[in-house]
Design a protein around this motif. Sequence first.
Motif, PDB file in Angstrom:
ATOM      1  N   ARG A  85       8.989  -0.004   3.898  1.00 45.55           N
ATOM      2  CA  ARG A  85       8.400  -1.065   4.225  1.00 45.55           C
ATOM      3  C   ARG A  85       8.044  -1.075   6.133  1.00 45.55           C
ATOM      4  O   ARG A  85       8.805  -0.177   6.237  1.00 45.55           O
ATOM      5  N   LYS A  86       7.181  -0.928   6.234  1.00 41.96           N
ATOM      6  CA  LYS A  86       6.701  -0.923   7.890  1.00 41.96           C
ATOM      7  C   LYS A  86       7.187  -1.357   8.758  1.00 41.96           C
ATOM      8  O   LYS A  86       5.918  -2.145   9.195  1.00 41.96           O
ATOM      9  N   PRO A  87       7.985  -1.775  10.032  1.00 41.20           N
ATOM     10  CA  PRO A  87       8.478  -2.441  10.987  1.00 41.20           C
ATOM     11  C   PRO A  87       7.034  -2.335  11.580  1.00 41.20           C
ATOM     12  O   PRO A  87       6.385  -1.732  12.126  1.00 41.20           O
ATOM     13  N   GLY A  88       6.807  -3.979  12.539  1.00 38.92           N
ATOM     14  CA  GLY A  88       5.310  -3.584  13.430  1.00 38.92           C
ATOM     15  C   GLY A  88       4.210  -3.345  13.100  1.00 38.92           C
ATOM     16  O   GLY A  88       2.500  -3.847  13.237  1.00 38.92           O
ATOM     17  N   ARG A  89       4.248  -3.036  11.329  1.00 41.82           N
ATOM     18  CA  ARG A  89       2.665  -3.374  10.476  1.00 41.82           C
ATOM     19  C   ARG A  89       2.902  -3.693   9.566  1.00 41.82           C
ATOM     20  O   ARG A  89       3.117  -4.966   9.116  1.00 41.82           O
ATOM     21  N   ARG A  90       1.098  -3.815   9.213  1.00 43.32           N
ATOM     22  CA  ARG A  90       1.058  -5.383   8.482  1.00 43.32           C
ATOM     23  C   ARG A  90      -0.052  -4.704   7.476  1.00 43.32           C
ATOM     24  O   ARG A  90      -0.316  -3.716   7.319  1.00 43.32           O
ATOM     25  N   THR A  91       0.677  -5.872   6.540  1.00 44.17           N
ATOM     26  CA  THR A  91       0.309  -4.978   5.242  1.00 44.17           C
ATOM     27  C   THR A  91      -1.082  -5.062   5.065  1.00 44.17           C
ATOM     28  O   THR A  91      -2.231  -6.807   5.235  1.00 44.17           O
ATOM     29  N   SER A  92      -1.895  -4.752   3.984  1.00 39.14           N
ATOM     30  CA  SER A  92      -3.311  -4.202   4.249  1.00 39.14           C
ATOM     31  C   SER A  92      -4.689  -6.077   3.074  1.00 39.14           C
ATOM     32  O   SER A  92      -3.673  -6.640   2.473  1.00 39.14           O
ATOM     33  N   ALA A  93      -5.024  -6.224   3.664  1.00 37.94           N
ATOM     34  CA  ALA A  93      -5.895  -7.700   2.887  1.00 37.94           C
ATOM     35  C   ALA A  93      -7.303  -6.946   3.234  1.00 37.94           C
ATOM     36  O   ALA A  93      -7.934  -6.630   4.261  1.00 37.94           O
ATOM     37  N   PHE A  94      -7.842  -7.469   1.428  1.00 40.00           N
ATOM     38  CA  PHE A  94      -9.360  -7.367   1.652  1.00 40.00           C
ATOM     39  C   PHE A  94     -10.217  -8.581   1.224  1.00 40.00           C
ATOM     40  O   PHE A  94      -9.087  -9.105   0.130  1.00 40.00           O
ATOM     41  N   MET A  95     -11.512  -8.883   1.440  1.00 39.59           N
ATOM     42  CA  MET A  95     -11.850 -10.506   1.048  1.00 39.59           C
ATOM     43  C   MET A  95     -13.114  -9.720   0.425  1.00 39.59           C
ATOM     44  O   MET A  95     -13.879  -9.320   0.968  1.00 39.59           O
ATOM     45  N   LEU A  96     -13.474 -10.490  -1.171  1.00 38.08           N
ATOM     46  CA  LEU A  96     -14.406 -10.358  -0.708  1.00 38.08           C
ATOM     47  C   LEU A  96     -15.428 -11.245  -2.298  1.00 38.08           C
ATOM     48  O   LEU A  96     -14.761 -11.779  -2.483  1.00 38.08           O
ATOM     49  N   ALA A  97     -17.229 -10.981  -2.282  1.00 40.08           N
ATOM     50  CA  ALA A  97     -18.109 -11.685  -2.530  1.00 40.08           C
ATOM     51  C   ALA A  97     -17.974 -11.202  -3.564  1.00 40.08           C
ATOM     52  O   ALA A  97     -18.397 -10.019  -3.621  1.00 40.08           O
ATOM     53  N   VAL A 107     -15.421  -7.333   3.134  1.00 44.46           N
ATOM     54  CA  VAL A 107     -14.435  -7.559   4.879  1.00 44.46           C
ATOM     55  C   VAL A 107     -12.770  -6.871   4.855  1.00 44.46           C
ATOM     56  O   VAL A 107     -11.899  -7.553   3.760  1.00 44.46           O
ATOM     57  N   PRO A 108     -13.482  -5.397   5.067  1.00 46.43           N
ATOM     58  CA  PRO A 108     -11.777  -5.884   5.050  1.00 46.43           C
ATOM     59  C   PRO A 108     -10.762  -5.554   6.394  1.00 46.43           C
ATOM     60  O   PRO A 108     -11.231  -5.955   7.272  1.00 46.43           O
ATOM     61  N   TYR A 109      -9.262  -5.847   5.773  1.00 47.24           N
ATOM     62  CA  TYR A 109      -8.262  -6.239   6.987  1.00 47.24           C
ATOM     63  C   TYR A 109      -7.176  -4.897   7.170  1.00 47.24           C
ATOM     64  O   TYR A 109      -6.361  -5.550   6.766  1.00 47.24           O
ATOM     65  N   ARG A 110      -7.342  -3.676   7.864  1.00 50.33           N
ATOM     66  CA  ARG A 110      -6.740  -2.540   8.164  1.00 50.33           C
ATOM     67  C   ARG A 110      -6.296  -2.414   9.294  1.00 50.33           C
ATOM     68  O   ARG A 110      -5.819  -1.247   9.570  1.00 50.33           O
ATOM     69  N   ASP A 111      -6.394  -3.263   9.671  1.00 47.34           N
ATOM     70  CA  ASP A 111      -5.856  -2.666  11.582  1.00 47.34           C
ATOM     71  C   ASP A 111      -4.290  -2.944  11.541  1.00 47.34           C
ATOM     72  O   ASP A 111      -4.113  -3.593  11.162  1.00 47.34           O
ATOM     73  N   ASN A 112      -3.830  -1.949  11.687  1.00 42.50           N
ATOM     74  CA  ASN A 112      -1.737  -1.765  12.452  1.00 42.50           C
ATOM     75  C   ASN A 112      -1.578  -1.836  10.964  1.00 42.50           C
ATOM     76  O   ASN A 112      -0.964  -1.922  11.008  1.00 42.50           O
ATOM     77  N   CYS A 113      -2.558  -1.355   9.769  1.00 47.37           N
ATOM     78  CA  CYS A 113      -2.070  -0.803   8.572  1.00 47.37           C
ATOM     79  C   CYS A 113      -0.683  -0.106   8.098  1.00 47.37           C
ATOM     80  O   CYS A 113      -0.197   0.282   8.648  1.00 47.37           O
ATOM     81  N   ALA A 114       0.054  -0.764   6.881  1.00 49.67           N
ATOM     82  CA  ALA A 114       1.605  -0.064   6.546  1.00 49.67           C
ATOM     83  C   ALA A 114       0.737   1.207   6.192  1.00 49.67           C
ATOM     84  O   ALA A 114       1.806   1.999   5.872  1.00 49.67           O
TER      85      ALA A 114
END
Length: 330
Positions: A85-97, A107-114
């Motif tokens: 686990r990385k404190p202060g970091r986010r787990t990645s997410a993607f949204m897909l059509a 649509v990727p959500y990887r800002d500050n990704c762990a």
Amino acid sequence: MEHSYDVLCVGRSSIDLYANQIGAPFTEIKSFSAYVGGSPTNIAVASHRLALRASLLTAVGQDLVGDFILSFLAREGVEAGFSPRKPGRRTSAFMLAIQPPDKFPIVPYRDNCADLELTVDDVRAAPVAESRALLVTGSGLSREPSRSATRFAAETARAHGNKVVLDLDVRAELWPDPHAYAAEVRALLPFVNVILGTAEEASAALGVERAVADLSGPLGREWMTGVRALLGPGPQALVVKRGALSTLVFPRGGWMIEADTFPVEVLNVLGAGDAFAGGFLYGYLKGWDWQRAARMGNACGALVVTRHGCANFMPTEQEVLSFIQDRGGF
């Protein structure tokens, strides 16, 4: 040496939100289904379902999304207990059509990704030496400290006589400079046994402008020159996935091999390449020839493109072997 695992996959993981409204444009999506994703994570699950002893080194945040991913892997039986686990970091997410046959907006959500915070120390804590094969990705080379961790993992695996497979895994948002991508891939090649990628990814690694269908033309000759240069530092083969067309294998010092695909009705192409990688690893670790291993990969990919998601829908060993047998065998 007796190995604890057949394959250790290293790199990104995510929660993937897949639209339930098939064919709807993104602006008209009403609901999503939540699955697990990320190329090396998908490949680890694919390998495990094919009865390989699979493990995964990823990193997640101290968040509920990280809980979602690790809980899924534990239920699957993929060993990921050494993933930090990385404190202060986010787990990645993607949204897909999903707009078959050829539109799948992501649509990727990887800002500050762990997962890009994996370190050399994280690799030291993982069973690299105890795994027959290590799978690393191009995405892992895009940032520090993940870049150094990926290199260290490959160097460690080769030092112990284990196989290293590089999935080229190009994501445009991670590589604003394509020349930087090609340079990082080439720096890793002395430690790589097999390179996997789409035609577009292989072209990026080769440093040519675009993939080609006709290898006999001028651009095709440039492409083949690039293949020989890519294999020069030591990889045994470059495996090029071409979707429904076929898979091409370029063995070092040998003739190109073509493996036919299996025609199916496509629902969702996302995850097909990761399913292919799991099937290819299955054959590769069994000592199969290139064509048979690629056909196994093609069959896994064909099954997954008929399904809604990635990791959650990877086929089992018996499922794939029956699918191939029903279509005339290898």
